[in-house]
Design a protein around this motif. Structure first.
Motif, mmCIF file in Angstrom:
data_model
loop_
_atom_site.group_PDB
_atom_site.id
_atom_site.type_symbol
_atom_site.label_atom_id
_atom_site.label_comp_id
_atom_site.label_asym_id
_atom_site.label_seq_id
_atom_site.Cartn_x
_atom_site.Cartn_y
_atom_site.Cartn_z
ATOM 1 N N UNK A 79 72.790 -7.471 5.077
ATOM 2 C CA UNK A 79 72.732 -6.686 6.365
ATOM 3 C C UNK A 79 73.695 -6.978 7.389
ATOM 4 N N UNK A 80 74.175 -6.309 8.069
ATOM 5 C CA UNK A 80 75.230 -6.643 9.111
ATOM 6 C C UNK A 80 74.658 -7.567 10.192
ATOM 7 N N UNK A 81 75.291 -8.373 11.054
ATOM 8 C CA UNK A 81 74.649 -9.237 11.954
ATOM 9 C C UNK A 81 75.477 -9.111 13.077
ATOM 10 N N UNK A 82 74.782 -9.617 14.228
ATOM 11 C CA UNK A 82 75.595 -9.194 15.614
ATOM 12 C C UNK A 82 76.421 -10.300 15.617
ATOM 13 N N UNK A 83 77.840 -9.993 16.373
ATOM 14 C CA UNK A 83 79.011 -10.922 16.533
ATOM 15 C C UNK A 83 78.843 -11.701 17.592
ATOM 16 N N UNK A 84 77.759 -11.371 18.668
ATOM 17 C CA UNK A 84 77.473 -12.362 19.659
ATOM 18 C C UNK A 84 77.170 -13.927 19.301
ATOM 19 N N UNK A 85 77.911 -14.649 20.152
ATOM 20 C CA UNK A 85 77.500 -16.214 19.803
ATOM 21 C C UNK A 85 76.241 -16.657 20.288
ATOM 22 N N UNK A 86 75.545 -17.676 19.497
ATOM 23 C CA UNK A 86 74.334 -18.020 19.466
ATOM 24 C C UNK A 86 74.273 -18.662 20.980
ATOM 25 N N UNK A 87 75.478 -19.515 21.241
ATOM 26 C CA UNK A 87 75.473 -20.418 22.240
ATOM 27 C C UNK A 87 76.629 -20.260 23.253
ATOM 28 N N UNK A 88 76.421 -19.919 24.665
ATOM 29 C CA UNK A 88 77.812 -19.713 25.372
ATOM 30 C C UNK A 88 77.869 -21.039 26.167
ATOM 31 N N UNK A 89 79.117 -21.613 25.813
ATOM 32 C CA UNK A 89 79.416 -22.846 26.326
ATOM 33 C C UNK A 89 79.409 -23.044 28.075
ATOM 34 N N UNK A 90 79.939 -21.840 28.425
ATOM 35 C CA UNK A 90 80.072 -21.806 29.967
ATOM 36 C C UNK A 90 79.147 -20.998 30.711
ATOM 37 N N UNK A 91 77.925 -20.921 30.231
ATOM 38 C CA UNK A 91 77.008 -19.931 30.757
ATOM 39 C C UNK A 91 76.383 -20.667 32.048
ATOM 40 N N UNK A 92 76.387 -19.828 32.912
ATOM 41 C CA UNK A 92 75.617 -20.388 34.327
ATOM 42 C C UNK A 92 74.221 -20.927 34.195
ATOM 43 N N UNK A 93 74.205 -22.097 34.859
ATOM 44 C CA UNK A 93 73.022 -22.763 34.472
ATOM 45 C C UNK A 93 71.711 -21.992 35.332
ATOM 46 N N UNK A 94 70.197 -22.347 35.067
ATOM 47 C CA UNK A 94 69.491 -21.659 35.663
ATOM 48 C C UNK A 94 69.201 -21.664 37.070
ATOM 49 N N UNK A 95 69.898 -22.997 37.684
ATOM 50 C CA UNK A 95 69.727 -23.119 39.163
ATOM 51 C C UNK A 95 70.798 -22.178 39.937
ATOM 52 N N UNK A 96 71.825 -21.997 39.125
ATOM 53 C CA UNK A 96 72.883 -21.175 39.590
ATOM 54 C C UNK A 96 72.480 -19.782 39.703
ATOM 55 N N UNK A 97 71.635 -19.086 38.600
ATOM 56 C CA UNK A 97 71.186 -17.848 38.537
ATOM 57 C C UNK A 97 70.123 -17.398 39.682
#
Length: 251
Positions: A79-97
């Motif tokens: 089956x096809x899979x999502x092309x979205x990365x499992x981990x985003x290196x520069x994702x904003x921290x929970x504190x920033x959100x």
């Protein structure tokens, strides 16, 4: 034949399944059925990977990828899979959100939050959207206090809206192509001939209880004009059995 039987037996690749209806890439060589055919030719019929890939018009590397997925995951691996990365290196921290969410609750705009936090506006906007705060609306405000009078005539709302006159008059969709005076004039109180380009004032009265409305398009919103409109509005409501008790306006 065999392909149809194997797909129906497997279930997860049947044409009625959600995964099967997934939109394929415009240049994709293999559909889920083609991938199953590849597996059958190699695993069941004893074809070489190169021969099977050439028969389907794909590279040996692509064929090996799908075979490896099938061998490790079974039917699900085709089956096809999502092309979205499992981990985003520069994702904003929970504190920033949390900080962005707090500023958004007190009605800061995305550019203002970006300037305070040193983040790109696009990042702030994406976080606000993900948190359900993309649109301010009444976010952070007290609930609207709505009311409605109990009886007709208890309160009449009056307002005036200025509208610019259309230069040359209405277009052919309104007039049906019938010629008319495109530069009309009028004579004012001093007897001076003037062009009618300018503004109209739409006077509107609405009964708070019944929402019955009365409106007139008048040349201005001067006191004498407004008083005359009010008298005619009261007479209008009286013809409908409504006695005006109070009037609310910001004029």
């Amino acid at each position: 034949m065999f392909i149809r039987t194997s797909l129906e037996a497997g279930g997860c690749l049947s044409p009625s399944s959600k995964e099967f209806r997934m939109k394929l890439h415009a240049n994709a060589r293999l559909s889920p059925i083609g991938r199953r055919l590849l597996v059958d030719r190699v695993e069941r019929d004893g074809w070489t990977v190169q021969a099977a890939s050439e028969s389907l018009g794909i590279s040996s590397r692509t064929a090996s990828k799908w075979l490896a997925r099938y061998r490790s995951e079974g039917e699900t691996g085709l089956l096809d899979r999502s092309s979205a990365p499992h981990v985003v290196a520069n994702r904003s921290s929970p504190e920033t959100e949390q900080l962005i969410a707090s500023l958004r609750r007190v009605r800061f705009t995305a550019p203002e939050i970006a300037e305070l936090t040193g983040r790109p506006v696009s990042t702030v906007s994406a976080i606000c959207k993900r948190l359900g705060m993309g649109k301010l609306g009444r976010l952070g405000l007290e609930p609207a206090q709505r009311y409605e009078r109990a009886r007709p005539g208890e309160l009449i709302h009056i307002d005036v809206k200025k509208l610019g006159r259309i230069e040359g008059g209405a277009g052919k969709r309104i007039t049906g192509g019938i010629p008319f005076n495109r530069d009309p004039t009028r004579t004012d109180a001093a007897g001076v001939r003037r062009r009618v380009k300018g503004w109209d004032a739409v006077h509107v009265a609405i009964d708070d209880a019944t929402r019955l409305a009365y409106a007139e398009v008048l040349p201005d919103e001067k006191a004498a004009t407004a008083v005359g409109f009010l008298r005619r509005a009261i007479a209008f409501y009286a013809r409908h059995g409504i006695t005006v008790e109070r009037v609310l306006t910001d004029g």
